[in-house]
Design an enzyme around this catalytic site. Structure first.
Site, short mmCIF file in Angstrom:
data_model
loop_
_atom_site.label_atom_id
_atom_site.label_comp_id
_atom_site.label_asym_id
_atom_site.label_seq_id
_atom_site.Cartn_x
_atom_site.Cartn_y
_atom_site.Cartn_z
N HIS A 243 0.95 -1.17 -0.05
CA HIS A 243 0.08 -0.15 0.00
C HIS A 243 0.73 1.05 -0.10
CE1 HIS A 243 -3.62 -2.08 2.12
NE2 HIS A 243 -2.54 -3.01 2.24
N TYR B 125 -5.84 -7.31 -1.58
CA TYR B 125 -6.04 -6.05 -2.64
C TYR B 125 -5.41 -6.38 -3.94
CZ TYR B 125 -1.43 -5.02 -0.70
OH TYR B 125 -0.02 -5.04 -0.37
P1 FAD Z 1 14.31 -2.80 2.73
O1 FAD Z 1 13.44 -2.81 1.90
O2 FAD Z 1 14.52 -4.01 3.47
O3 FAD Z 1 15.70 -2.30 1.82
C1 FAD Z 1 16.68 -2.66 2.11
C2 FAD Z 1 17.81 -2.83 1.13
O4 FAD Z 1 19.26 -3.09 1.60
C3 FAD Z 1 17.75 -4.28 0.14
O5 FAD Z 1 17.51 -3.71 -1.07
C4 FAD Z 1 18.91 -5.08 0.80
O6 FAD Z 1 19.26 -5.96 -0.47
C5 FAD Z 1 19.89 -3.96 0.89
N1 FAD Z 1 20.94 -4.48 1.76
C6 FAD Z 1 21.02 -5.05 2.98
N2 FAD Z 1 22.27 -5.09 3.54
C7 FAD Z 1 23.28 -4.52 2.48
C8 FAD Z 1 24.64 -4.46 2.64
N3 FAD Z 1 25.19 -5.08 3.84
N4 FAD Z 1 25.07 -4.06 1.64
C9 FAD Z 1 24.34 -3.42 0.45
N5 FAD Z 1 23.11 -3.56 0.49
C10 FAD Z 1 22.41 -4.12 1.52
N6 FAD Z 1 5.11 -1.35 4.18
C11 FAD Z 1 4.36 -0.29 3.51
O7 FAD Z 1 4.58 0.80 3.62
N7 FAD Z 1 3.36 -0.80 3.04
C12 FAD Z 1 2.91 -1.98 3.13
O8 FAD Z 1 1.91 -2.50 2.50
C13 FAD Z 1 3.59 -3.03 3.53
N8 FAD Z 1 3.59 -4.49 3.72
C14 FAD Z 1 4.28 -5.35 4.28
C15 FAD Z 1 4.13 -6.67 4.40
C16 FAD Z 1 4.97 -7.45 4.63
C17 FAD Z 1 4.45 -9.09 4.92
C18 FAD Z 1 6.22 -7.09 5.38
C19 FAD Z 1 7.08 -7.95 5.93
C20 FAD Z 1 6.60 -5.62 5.27
C21 FAD Z 1 5.64 -4.81 4.70
N9 FAD Z 1 5.77 -3.51 4.63
C22 FAD Z 1 5.03 -2.63 4.18
C23 FAD Z 1 6.97 -3.08 5.24
C24 FAD Z 1 8.30 -2.73 4.25
O9 FAD Z 1 8.26 -3.83 3.62
C25 FAD Z 1 9.46 -2.24 5.11
O10 FAD Z 1 9.23 -1.30 6.12
C26 FAD Z 1 10.42 -1.37 3.90
O11 FAD Z 1 10.61 -2.35 3.09
C27 FAD Z 1 11.46 -1.11 4.74
O12 FAD Z 1 12.31 -0.45 3.44
P2 FAD Z 1 13.90 -0.21 3.64
O13 FAD Z 1 14.12 0.62 2.42
O14 FAD Z 1 14.16 0.70 5.02
O15 FAD Z 1 14.43 -1.42 3.76
#
Ligand code: FAD
Length: 382
Positions: free
Chosen positions: A47, A215
């Site tokens: 979402h 959805y």
């Molecule tokens: P991430 O998306 O985890 O991205 C981190 C990135 O860093 C990744 O690409 C990874 O490969 C990279 N990385 C990791 N370690 C290293 C390293 N050492 N060196 C280089 N790269 C690295 N949120 C919403 O807003 N709406 C939703 O509908 C929603 N639904 C969800 C459903 C589920 C089942 C889950 C588990 C989560 C959901 N979320 C949702 C939450 C959302 O997925 C996360 O909060 C979000 O992805 C966090 O974003 P981020 O960029 O902080 O981290």
């Protein structure tokens, strides 16, 4: 290295890409380092509320997203067994009018691909898994598993729940298993045509201790998606997810409404994911390193706002760095934490409690927020 000041973002997830894009648009020189060897369309929906679409407007991808994504007119909550409506939260035109942008649901791989187009070509570097980091005082050295290294003036840790940069600041500590899992499946829209049932655009089916959020991920409604939240005593599997099955879904949701039974019957493949968490971190930054998103405040996903918080973090960090300039990153990092901690912690706690929109309530505090609008607070807890 030239004299040009450089920002390194580690992680090309939804938070890292938003930070990278907005900082580049603000005139900073930014490179993003991602461990995955290449982009792939990971199988899940997401979402995106008006609080995020207002940020995408600045990234130049709002219209593109609107063209592709599904536009629910309501978030319905329904009793899992009887189908009785527990809440009808207006979205659609109401969201545009009241919150200043659309509410959409989309495939997260499609969203990530779209976000990538808003960065300067050549500034996202794949196959760069950060293995160590060293803050020299005058810059930061980043070393990658492939043996390469780079230097930057500041580093943004957008590397998710198992963040290497969080580990650098606070020491190694595995996230905690919340006691809940999520089953996920994508269903081809055409699979549903044979049923004489109504498949609503955005509906959460609830019972006492579990739920199923459902959805569409496209405007054309050719892909439907569900994600569960189910208590499960321990995550005793290897890896970040395992295969599940229609049989397991039936066992878990066998008493649910006929619409849910149709979805289970139509699932070609189901996966099961642990829902992980962390206690609030005592610091969000140290020296030239700052964290955002799941690296900083992971949460159970039950408000559908985890990625939204990561994207809002990226936007606020950009705003603070614009305010202070890169040389005074220390003030920018303090301002950033001061202006994000309360909101991210509130969302984290409501999300973990899994109460959001179960009953009729006003979600304006979440969706009406505009990260660029409020005057900046100067200190944490002020
Ligand atoms: P991430 O998306 O985890 O991205 C981190 C990135 O860093 C990744 O690409 C990874 O490969 C990279 N990385 C990791 N370690 C290293 C390293 N050492 N060196 C280089 N790269 C690295 N949120 C919403 O807003 N709406 C939703 O509908 C929603 N639904 C969800 C459903 C589920 C089942 C889950 C588990 C989560 C959901 N979320 C949702 C939450 C959302 O997925 C996360 O909060 C979000 O992805 C966090 O974003 P981020 O960029 O902080 O981290």
């Amino acid at each position: 290295m030239s004299n040009m000041k450089r920002i390194a973002v580690v992680g090309a997830g939804l938070g890292g890409l938003a930070a990278g894009s907005l900082l580049q648009k603000a005139g900073f020189h930014v490179d993003v380092y991602e461990q995955s060897p290449a982009f792939s369309r990971l199988g899940a929906g997401i979402h995106m509320g008006p609080n995020v679409l207002k940020i995408f407007r600045r990234m130049g991808i709002e219209q593109q997203l609107e063209d592709l994504a599904s536009h629910p007119d309501f978030w319905f909550s329904r009793d899992g067994e009887t189908g009785e409506y527990l809440s009808r939260i207006p979205l659609g035109d109401f969201a545009r009018r009241e919150y200043g942008a659309a509410y959409v649901t989309v495939h997260r791989g499609d969203l990530q691909a779209m976000q990538m187009t808003s960065l300067t070509p050549g500034s996202i570097h794949f196959g760069k898994c950060l293995s160590s980091v060293e803050d020299s005082g005058s810059d930061v050295v980043l070393r990658f598993q492939d043996g390469s290294e780079t230097r930057a003036d500041i580093v943004i840790g957008a590397d998710g729940i198992n963040s290497k940069l969080r580990e650098h600041l606070l020491g190694a500590e595995a996230p905690t298993y919340s006691g809940w899992v999520a089953h996920r499946a994508l269903i081809r829209g055409e699979q549903l045509r044979k049923y004489n049932l109504s498949f609503e655009d955005c509906v959460k089916w609830w019972s006492e201790d579990r739920h199923l959020m459902v959805y569409y991920t496209t405007r054309s409604r050719d892909e439907y998606y569900y994600v569960s939240g189910v208590p499960h005593p321990a995550w005793d599997f290897k890896g970040s997810f395992v295969d599940s099955s229609r049989a397991e879904m039936l066992e878990t949701f066998g008493n649910y409404h006929p619409v849910v039974q149709a979805l289970i019957e139509s699932s070609e493949s189901v996966t099961k994911w642990p829902l992980l968490n962390r206690k609030p971190l005592p610091v969000w930054s140290e020296g030239r390193i700052v964290l955002l998103g799941d690296a900083c405040h992971p949460m159970k996903p039950h408000m559908a706002q985890g990625a939204a918080m990561a994207i809002e973090d990226g936007a606020m960090l950009t705003r603070c760095l614009c305010e202070t300039g890169l040389d005074d990153y220390a003030t920018a990092f303090r301002l950033y934490e001061a202006n994000r901690k309360e909101r991210a912690s509130r969302v984290q706690s409501v999300s973990n409690a899994n109460t959001f929109l179960r009953a009729q309530e006003d979600p304006a505090w979440v969706y009406g927020y505009d990260v660029f609008a409020d005057p900046l607070k100067s200190e944490v807890n002020s």
